[in-house]
Design a protein around this motif. Structure first.
Motif, PDB file in Angstrom:
ATOM      1  N   ILE A  86     -60.108 -68.456-116.127  1.00 10.71           N
ATOM      2  CA  ILE A  86     -60.754 -69.299-115.114  1.00 10.71           C
ATOM      3  C   ILE A  86     -62.268 -69.327-115.285  1.00 10.71           C
ATOM      4  CG2 ILE A  86     -58.878 -68.923-113.466  1.00 10.71           C
ATOM      5  CD1 ILE A  86     -60.937 -67.136-111.886  1.00 10.71           C
TER       6      ILE A  86
ATOM      7  N   ARG B 228     -54.319 -66.917-116.978  1.00 13.92           N
ATOM      8  CA  ARG B 228     -55.088 -68.129-117.229  1.00 13.92           C
ATOM      9  C   ARG B 228     -56.580 -67.813-117.148  1.00 13.92           C
ATOM     10  NH1 ARG B 228     -52.684 -73.095-116.147  1.00 13.92           N
ATOM     11  NH2 ARG B 228     -54.559 -73.797-115.035  1.00 13.92           N
TER      12      ARG B 228
ATOM     13  N   THR C  67     -57.977 -73.795-119.635  1.00 15.11           N
ATOM     14  CA  THR C  67     -57.464 -73.745-118.253  1.00 15.11           C
ATOM     15  C   THR C  67     -58.586 -73.590-117.231  1.00 15.11           C
ATOM     16  OG1 THR C  67     -57.106 -71.361-118.517  1.00 15.11           O
ATOM     17  CG2 THR C  67     -55.221 -72.802-118.944  1.00 15.11           C
ATOM     18  N   MET C  68     -59.838 -73.463-117.684  1.00 10.50           N
ATOM     19  CA  MET C  68     -60.933 -73.317-116.729  1.00 10.50           C
ATOM     20  C   MET C  68     -61.034 -74.563-115.851  1.00 10.50           C
ATOM     21  SD  MET C  68     -64.135 -71.472-118.667  1.00 10.50           S
ATOM     22  CE  MET C  68     -64.238 -72.690-119.987  1.00 10.50           C
TER      23      MET C  68
END
Length: 402
Positions: A225, A223, A155-156
């Protein structure tokens, strides 16, 4: 009732746990090691009875023999696999590249993809595959699920995972930040939201997974990041034997002036650096004891170790645009009160205030070590990668009807 057998396979060993998911109870655990050596060994514990058995002179020529030793231990020491037959076998796989962003039921195609990704994790993915194949032969009718260390970090955003090298090279060879310890970071960040009694999507967290290997992760609403490990587990924090961040020109310089080969540089950075390189000892407990006894090199090494963590805390606070919680986990993070205190000392301007009595408390439970008035909650949450692998494996098998 759903029961998962979790396998973490290396080239010469594998760990396992049998977990009953309805009550999230570990029924048994064990380790088979020295596979392929002249004399193998195994340990097994029945958590229902507390009985433990071991053999330090076993014949374990390959992973198939290792799995048979595990099955024999279940037969002899329990619990019975007839009464607690696994509904799914979950496997830790280190590198999923950009191919896998979630736990995946293993098929021949998935095996081939894991094998192809071995160029990014040559010490790990082939060993993980050995465990998958051995388990498939011993449990042919049970779905095998791969849970990837890298998946949580998919999800980065591009600016967090992109290295500033020629784009054609990075695209051709898959060079980007992948991150590791994703299973731990996912489990701990979700436990953090639950501990705070807040919706996961509302919580901004920095997770510090500090063990012999160590990484930091910025988690925004569940998430990832950003994370400190990169293409490999070498980048980022100072670790037991790994250097973490350094100027890449150092390697070119050492090649030129010291004549070190690429293999020698690889060995140095991964196996001879970190705390070991700075002090001669890679175990945080021993380094800290030496520092407390007046060893200047040990004290200097701890200062470098703390400084690197604090640098990531500051950077990730900025990346997150605010911070709700900092969480310590894994062996060093969970058990080293002095290190936690020193890492966060003087960060009151970020809203971080440590309660010394809470921090000194030894416990295996999730707990708050910050003051009641601290704007940022500081927590210690024991990680449980095996339980997270079991959960994800059961979900993946159910989703595909396996």
């Amino acid at each position: 009732m759903t029961t998962a057998l979790v396998v973490n396979s290396g080239s010469s060993s594998f760990k396992y746990q049998l977990i009953e998911l309805d009550g999230e109870q570990t029924l048994a655990s064990g380790l088979v090691e020295r596979i392929g050596e002249q004399s193998g060994a195994w340990r097994h514990r029945n958590h229902l009875t507390g009985e433990a058995t071991s053999n330090d002179a076993a014949e374990v020529p390959d992973h198939d023999a290792g799995f048979q030793a595990m099955l024999d231990a279940f037969d002899n020491t329990g619990p019975s696999l007839e009464d607690h037959a696994p509904d799914v076998v979950g496997h830790r796989v280190v590198h999923g590249g950009t191919t896998f962003d979630r736990a995946t039921v293993v098929t021949p195609e998935v095996e081939a993809q894991i094998d192809a990704l071995a160029t990014l994790a040559p010490l790990h993915n082939p060993a993980n595959l050995q465990g998958i194949r051995a388990a498939s032969r011993k449990f042919p009718d049970v779905p095998q699920v791969a849970v990837f260390d890298t998946a949580f970090h998919q999800t980065m955003p591009p600016w967090a995972y992109t290295y500033a090298i020629p784009r054609d090279l990075s695209e051709r060879h898959g060079i980007r930040r992948y991150g590791m310890h994703g299973t731990s970071h996912k489990y701990v960040s979700e436990r953090t939201a639950a501990f705070l009694g807040r919706p996961l999507e509302d919580v901004k967290t920095i997770v510090l997974h500090l063990g012999n290997g160590a990484s930091a992760c910025a988690v925004d609403g569940g998430r990832s990041i950003d994370t400190s490990m990169g293409l490999t587990p070498l980048e980022g924090l100072v670790m037991g034997t790994r250097s973490g961040d350094l100027d890449p020109a150092i390697l070119i310089h050492l090649h030129r002036v010291a004549g070190l080969s690429f293999d020698e540089l690889d060995t140095m950075l991964n196996k001879e650096s970190g705390l070991l390189g700075l002090t001669g000892n890679g175990d945080m407990r021993d380094v800290q004891d030496a520092a407390l006894a007046g060893d200047d090199d040990a004290e200097a090494a701890l200062a470098v170790y703390r400084h690197r963590i604090r640098r990531y805390v500051g950077a990730y606070t900025a990346q997150l645009g605010g911070l709700d919680a900092i969480v310590f986990t894994a062996g060093v993070g969970e058990n080293n009160a002095l290190l936690r205190r020193r890492v966060l000392a003087g960060l009151e301007h970020l809203g971080i205030e440590i309660d010394d009595d809470r921090n000194e408390l030894h416990s295996s439970e999730a707990r708050r070590i910050s003051t009641d008035t601290s704007r940022v909650a500081v927590l210690v949450i024991p990680t449980n990668e095996e339980l997270e692998i079991a959960r994800q494996s059961a979900e993946a098998a159910l989703a595909t009807g396996s």
